[in-house]
Design an enzyme around this catalytic site. Structure first.
Site, mmCIF file in Angstrom:
data_model
loop_
_atom_site.group_PDB
_atom_site.id
_atom_site.type_symbol
_atom_site.label_atom_id
_atom_site.label_comp_id
_atom_site.label_asym_id
_atom_site.label_seq_id
_atom_site.Cartn_x
_atom_site.Cartn_y
_atom_site.Cartn_z
ATOM 1 N N GLU A 154 0.832 -1.211 0.000
ATOM 2 C CA GLU A 154 0.000 0.000 0.000
ATOM 3 C C GLU A 154 0.870 1.266 0.000
ATOM 4 O O GLU A 154 1.205 1.796 1.056
ATOM 5 C CB GLU A 154 -0.936 0.031 1.211
ATOM 6 N N LYS A 192 -2.713 -1.895 -2.887
ATOM 7 C CA LYS A 192 -3.784 -1.016 -2.417
ATOM 8 C C LYS A 192 -3.346 0.404 -2.754
ATOM 9 O O LYS A 192 -2.414 0.935 -2.159
ATOM 10 C CB LYS A 192 -4.008 -1.192 -0.917
#
Length: 295
Positions: A176, A213
């Site tokens: 992420e 992400k």
């Protein structure tokens, strides 16, 4: 790695619920839920209250594998019980929802326009425990605020280095590298991020599986080509401070990108709501995020 869970993450319809607020973000999550800081006097009481909130969400009839593919858990949530079962077991056995674990220890200070992850000296121990608790994968966050080539290259390199450590335990890492939605250089940040991600993906050993992400990109379908990479199980999007409505609208414009929302998922939920009102509000949120995720 659980192959049934892997197939679900690759091909299933739905989204990821992020229930992974840690020490720094838990007070905000509780406040949004209607629990003020005066309701607890130490961390243990705070984490007990947030586990009650998460349990109420996870056990709701609105929260099932029909709409929700996976849940990202905080370490303390993994270690606690839901209806007498370890949380990860409850999610998979009762709801058919794949369990992930947030593993980072927060962000370092801003340097070269980015915030790297803080050191994780105990990571191998945590990953071993995650495997024992039947966790499928992990999630770790760092943040990009400026289009600084050296900063972004270093951030992506750190994410992939830790991802290799995670994959060695048989877990699937969610990488992420959040781009701050308020960055004045957001499109340029995303271009530099993607260039570095492609380089790192090309260097991965055959058979290594990762997820990403990302902040919902400024250019629609900007990450579509990454979805075709054989290493990539799925790409999901964070709400990043957008309201649920705004995040859903932006998500719909990105084919194949699915949600991994935290604050936007819990929007409108309150500690004082009756179960009927709580479940109705959660069902509406789940349905709207699901619909935005299956475009």
């Amino acid at each position: 790695m659980n192959n049934e869970q892997l197939l679900r993450m690759q091909n299933g319809k739905g989204f990821i619920a992020a229930l992974d607020q840690s020490g720094g973000s838990t007070p905000k999550a509780l406040l949004q839920y209607g629990v003020p800081e005066s309701a607890y006097s130490n961390d243990e009481e705070m984490f007990t209250l947030v586990h009650e909130m998460r349990t109420r969400i996870m056990t709701s009839p609105a929260f099932t594998g029909e709409r929700i593919l996976a849940v990202i858990l905080f370490e303390q949530t993994m270690d606690r019980l839901v209806e007498g079962m370890p949380t990860a077991d409850y999610l998979w056995e009762k709801k058919r929802i794949v369990p992930f674990l947030k593993i980072d220890k927060g962000l370092a200070g801003l340097n070269n326009g980015v915030q790297l992850m803080k050191p994780m000296p105990e990571l191998d121990k945590l990953l071993k425990r995650a495997v024992e608790k039947r966790i499928f994968g992990t999630k770790m966050r760092s943040v990009i605020k400026e289009a600084n080539p050296a900063g972004i290259a270093g951030l992506v390199a750190q994410q992939f280095e830790v991802a290799g450590q995670i994959a060695a335990h048989g877990l699937v890492p969610i990488i992420e590298p959040e781009v701050d939605i308020h960055s004045p250089d957001k499109p340029a940040c995303e271009r530099l991020l993607k260039e570095n991600v492609v380089k790192q993906l090309n260097a991965l050993p055959a058979g290594t599986k990762v997820m990403f992400k990302f902040t919902i990109p400024s250019e629609d379908n900007f990450f579509a080509d990454l979805m075709k990479d054989p290493h990539v199980v799925r790409i999901v999007a964070l709400s990043g401070g957008y309201s649920q409505k705004e995040a859903n609208e932006k998500l719909r414009l990105n084919k194949g990108l699915i949600a991994s929302f935290s604050r936007a998922l819990a929007e409108g939920l309150g500690a004082r709501q009756s179960d009927e009102e709580f479940n109705k509000t959660l069902a509406a949120s789940v349905e709207s995020i699901y619909e935005a995720s299956i475009t």
